[in-house]
Design an enzyme around this catalytic site. Structure first.
Site, PDB file in Angstrom:
ATOM      1  N   LYS A   1      39.935  46.583  36.268  1.00 23.91           N
ATOM      2  CA  LYS A   1      38.707  46.003  35.707  1.00 23.91           C
ATOM      3  C   LYS A   1      39.123  45.045  34.590  1.00 23.91           C
ATOM      4  O   LYS A   1      39.437  45.453  33.485  1.00 23.91           O
ATOM      5  CB  LYS A   1      37.783  47.089  35.153  1.00 23.91           C
ATOM      6  CG  LYS A   1      36.444  46.545  34.667  1.00 23.91           C
ATOM      7  CD  LYS A   1      35.538  47.657  34.173  1.00 23.91           C
ATOM      8  CE  LYS A   1      34.188  47.100  33.744  1.00 23.91           C
ATOM      9  NZ  LYS A   1      34.305  46.116  32.639  1.00 23.91           N
TER      10      LYS A   1
ATOM     11  N   SER B   1      25.940  43.611  37.440  1.00 20.92           N
ATOM     12  CA  SER B   1      26.892  44.410  36.676  1.00 20.92           C
ATOM     13  C   SER B   1      27.326  45.620  37.507  1.00 20.92           C
ATOM     14  O   SER B   1      26.864  45.812  38.633  1.00 20.92           O
ATOM     15  CB  SER B   1      26.275  44.865  35.355  1.00 20.92           C
ATOM     16  OG  SER B   1      25.121  45.638  35.601  1.00 20.92           O
TER      17      SER B   1
ATOM     18  N   LYS C   1      35.503  50.378  44.757  1.00 15.42           N
ATOM     19  CA  LYS C   1      34.528  49.741  45.637  1.00 15.42           C
ATOM     20  C   LYS C   1      34.623  50.318  47.049  1.00 15.42           C
ATOM     21  O   LYS C   1      35.730  50.526  47.571  1.00 15.42           O
ATOM     22  CB  LYS C   1      34.781  48.232  45.723  1.00 15.42           C
ATOM     23  CG  LYS C   1      34.677  47.474  44.414  1.00 15.42           C
ATOM     24  CD  LYS C   1      35.019  46.010  44.622  1.00 15.42           C
ATOM     25  CE  LYS C   1      34.940  45.225  43.326  1.00 15.42           C
ATOM     26  NZ  LYS C   1      35.342  43.805  43.544  1.00 15.42           N
TER      27      LYS C   1
ATOM     28  N   THR D   1      60.245  18.226  37.819  1.00 17.55           N
ATOM     29  CA  THR D   1      60.002  17.534  39.090  1.00 17.55           C
ATOM     30  C   THR D   1      58.511  17.510  39.381  1.00 17.55           C
ATOM     31  O   THR D   1      57.958  16.479  39.801  1.00 17.55           O
ATOM     32  CB  THR D   1      60.753  18.241  40.226  1.00 17.55           C
ATOM     33  OG1 THR D   1      62.147  18.281  39.915  1.00 17.55           O
ATOM     34  CG2 THR D   1      60.549  17.512  41.538  1.00 17.55           C
TER      35      THR D   1
ATOM     36  N   LYS E   1      36.063  53.727  33.325  1.00 22.07           N
ATOM     37  CA  LYS E   1      36.551  53.070  32.114  1.00 22.07           C
ATOM     38  C   LYS E   1      37.661  53.870  31.439  1.00 22.07           C
ATOM     39  O   LYS E   1      37.742  55.094  31.558  1.00 22.07           O
ATOM     40  CB  LYS E   1      35.391  52.867  31.123  1.00 22.07           C
ATOM     41  CG  LYS E   1      34.247  52.010  31.651  1.00 22.07           C
ATOM     42  CD  LYS E   1      34.633  50.558  31.763  1.00 22.07           C
ATOM     43  CE  LYS E   1      34.758  49.893  30.417  1.00 22.07           C
ATOM     44  NZ  LYS E   1      33.476  49.762  29.685  1.00 22.07           N
TER      45      LYS E   1
END
Length: 698
Positions: free
Chosen positions: A140, A109, A312, A63, A336
């Site tokens: 991340k 960065s 953050k 559709t 990380k």
């Protein structure tokens, strides 16, 4: 005001249970067409938002396609094209280059570490400078970061991150991505610049790589490489065909800024900007560390690649107070994950068809670090190996890599399937039957299979064959895709006009290739035998066959009628002799060879009467020579103890350059400090004479 606002008082028939049968376009007045176009655009934007942002579509795909096609037809018939239209997402004419533009705000960065102690140190600095804060935690993403700028609700610019200050304007490509709205929804600010991550979903990446492998193309190493290579394509239609998506995760600049990051993200879906469902807000750094650990556990279950989490500061005022360095914002930190090492799950299996029809199953993997290299595919070798290792999709396997060869699956670490992978009954490229020959499987399509055809032409023209410079993988694919070459023999029917009409070909490159092809009509017998791609017959075995039988007809007659004769040749045992016999006994191969022989007359091999004056030297030839054909020159130096190879390397002693030499070989000679002998100036003749070899023009 948005287009939805303009039509707010109208009942849009294309939002719920829309019709898919329409009045003929030519039956509409201009006013009726404009009205229907406005309704269709509004409806399609809403359906896009529900599909990409809410993941809750209210109409079927067919559709949606009908509505989209109707909009395209109306825009074309009534000249109603507009930059904001959803139809801009289908691509467009290729562009020459990307313009470099400055970002609205720096795209810096993020400071990062894989050590929890560094994360806690980040938190201590934040609390020391601004006091207690909440943190917004988000995945991340391992994709391509971009800036998207909306003015008065319309997408005006999409720019790659570049160096953080400026990047490439890829707006036309970005418009082709389904989750990039051409126009915002709801109560959006007059100006909004957002940061998003363009990525390729893992399942879509594996499917795309599988298609590339089965087409005989080189697969991408990982989803990020696939995304980066796609977003910078000069042809937007290529981008439109590839499965890219976007997550939006930050405001770079806006005419109406929220007080906190969480508030900004909560507004995004109302604008039609897709956010990630895994975002969380925590009130201390230990909560952020726990978030990272939980994300690491489910990493493999997500349909997008992440290599850590981003932490953050939530409040905008605190962010401004923390400021930034020249390289990164001081209010954010990336925690990380450790690199995956050697053990990874198999997500799919692709079937690769080789030049001789050999079927090689290739495991498509969750990208994994193996010896410092990220790999996303590994060879499964053959059906017998698969059965012995009992390996299938869903199994977690150990991957090994030796040198520069394709990695391979060593063993199964954790069984996630109930058995082992079975090859398909039919070739994925041509549909011909796949048959087993002991541990090996073959496609029976022969040169009727496009994968085998392309590789056969590449091999015929390559270093192991007739060394036709200018006829590499890319140009062969162009010729095959354009329908100009359907067999090796078709190379000899190419015309200059055929080539110059292809993208990237000019008069010079066309003439050079045609000259190379013309010079190959009387090839040395060893080169021709090797070029045919007979299994197990490379250049060395081809030379032994030529030395023993002297003519092509004699080799072919022995192969067809008395293959035991072949076993008298060095390097040819019973297995190789049988393979050569099967090649010439194949009806399809016989027809292909006969078609080539209509254009080519292999030279009769002569007895080697030279000496060893050139022993230890390696020559490479390019262009048309003055007194000999290139093949005759190769035979001459080989008869006197030298090697004649097809490509220049650090081991090459001389590059002999005739008329219209190949630029690739000249460049390689300069890079490797290889002396270039100008045949037109007699330098080749002089070099031979200095070593006691007289060049005869006979």
């Amino acid at each position: 005001m948005s287009l939805a606002d303009e039509n707010a008082d109208e009942d849009n028939p294309y939002l719920r249970d829309p019709p898919t049968e329409f009045s003929p376009v030519d039956a509409l007045s201009a006013e009726e067409a404009r009205r229907q176009v406005a309704q269709l655009r509004e409806a399609i934007r809403e359906h896009d938002r529900r599909y990409y942002v809410e993941t809750d579509p209210i109409i079927a795909d067919r559709t949606y396609d009908a509505l989209f096609s109707r909009l395209q037809a109306l825009e074309e018939a009534f000249d109603l094209a507009h930059p904001d239209s959803p139809t801009r997402s289908v691509g467009g004419e290729p562009i020459d280059a990307f313009e470099t533009v400055e970002h609205v705000a720096p795209m810096l960065s993020i400071d990062n570490s894989g050590d929890a102690a560094d994360v806690r140190e980040f938190d201590e600095r934040v609390r020391r400078e601004v006091g207690d804060v909440d943190y917004v935690c988000e995945p991340k993403f391992d994709g391509v970061s971009m800036e998207f700028v909306y003015e008065d609700g319309s997408l005006t610019r999409a720019v790659t991150r570049g160096d953080g200050r400026e990047g490439d304007d890829v707006t036309r490509n970005a418009r082709t991505i389904g989750s990039v709205p051409q126009r915002l929804h709801g109560d959006y600010p007059d100006f909004l610049a957002v940061r998003g991550e363009v990525y390729m979903p893992k399942d879509a990446f594996q499917a795309h790589n599988r298609e590339r492998i089965e087409r005989g193309e080189e697969p991408f190493a990982n989803p990020r490489n696939a995304t980066a290579g796609t977003i910078r394509q000069l042809d937007p239609s290529i981008v439109a065909d590839r499965p890219l998506q976007v997550f939006y995760f930050d405001v770079l600049e806006a005419s109406d800024l929220a007080d906190s990051h969480r508030d900004e993200l909560e507004r995004f879906p109302a604008y039609g900007l897709r956010t990630n469902e895994r975002v969380e807000v925590v009130d201390d750094i230990e909560g952020a560390i726990d978030y990272r650990d939980r994300m690491h556990e489910i990493r493999d279950d997500l349909n997008y690649e992440i290599d850590g989490v981003v932490i953050k500061v939530d409040e905008r005022e605190a962010r401004e107070e923390l400021g930034r360095t020249a390289r990164h914002d001081r209010y954010a930190f990336a925690y990380k994950f450790p690199a995956r090492a050697e053990v990874t799950p198999i997500t799919d299996v692709a079937v690769q068809i080789g030049r001789t029809g050999r079927v090689t199953p290739v495991a498509l993997l969750e990208p994994v670090d193996v010896g410092g290299v990220t790999v996303s595919r590994a060879s499964l070798h053959n059906p017998e190996e698969i059965e012995a290792k009992n390996v299938d999709v869903g199994d977690t396997v150990r991957v090994q890599r030796a040198g520069d060869v394709i990695p391979y699956v060593e063993d199964v670490v954790e069984k996630g399937s109930t058995g082992h992978y079975d090859l398909p009954d039919r070739c994925p490229v041509c549909g011909s039957a796949i048959e087993r020959d002991g541990p090996i499987a073959f496609c029976t399509g022969g040169l009727a299979c496009d994968a085998q055809l392309r590789r056969s032409i590449e091999y015929y023209a390559g270093d192991g064959g007739l060394d036709l410079e200018g006829l590499g993988e890319k140009s062969v694919r162009q010729l095959v895709d354009a329908g100009l070459v359907e067999s090796v023999a078709d190379l000899y029917d190419l015309e200059r006009e055929d080539l110059t009409e292809l993208d990237g070909w000019g008069e010079t490159s066309a003439e050079n290739l045609l000259s190379e092809i013309e010079d190959s009509r009387e090839p040395p017998l060893p080169d021709f035998l090797s070029a045919l791609g007979i299994p197990h017959v490379g250049p060395a075995t081809a030379r032994e066959l030529a030395r023993e039988f002297r003519t092509f007809d004699a080799v072919r007659e022995a192969a067809e009628d008395d293959p035991e004769q072949l076993e008298t040749v060095d390097d040819v045992g019973e297995t190789v002799a049988e393979t050569i016999h099967e090649f010439f006994a194949s009806e399809a191969n016989a027809e292909a060879v006969d078609a080539i022989l209509a254009h080519v007359s292999p030279q009769e091999a002569t007895a080697e009467t030279g000496g060893d004056e050139l022993d230890g030297l390696t020559f490479v030839f390019t262009g048309s020579l003055a007194e000999l054909t290139r093949s005759e020159a190769q035979e001459l130096v080989e008869a006197h103890g030298a090697n004649a190879t097809g490509s220049v390397s650090g081991n090459t002693d001389f590059l002999v350059a005739g008329e219209s030499p190949g630029a690739t070989k000249l460049d390689a000679a300069e890079e490797n400090d290889v002396p270039i002998l100008d045949d037109g100036e007699g330098e080749f003749r002089a070099a031979l004479a200095a070593r006691g070899v007289e060049l005869s023009a006979e």
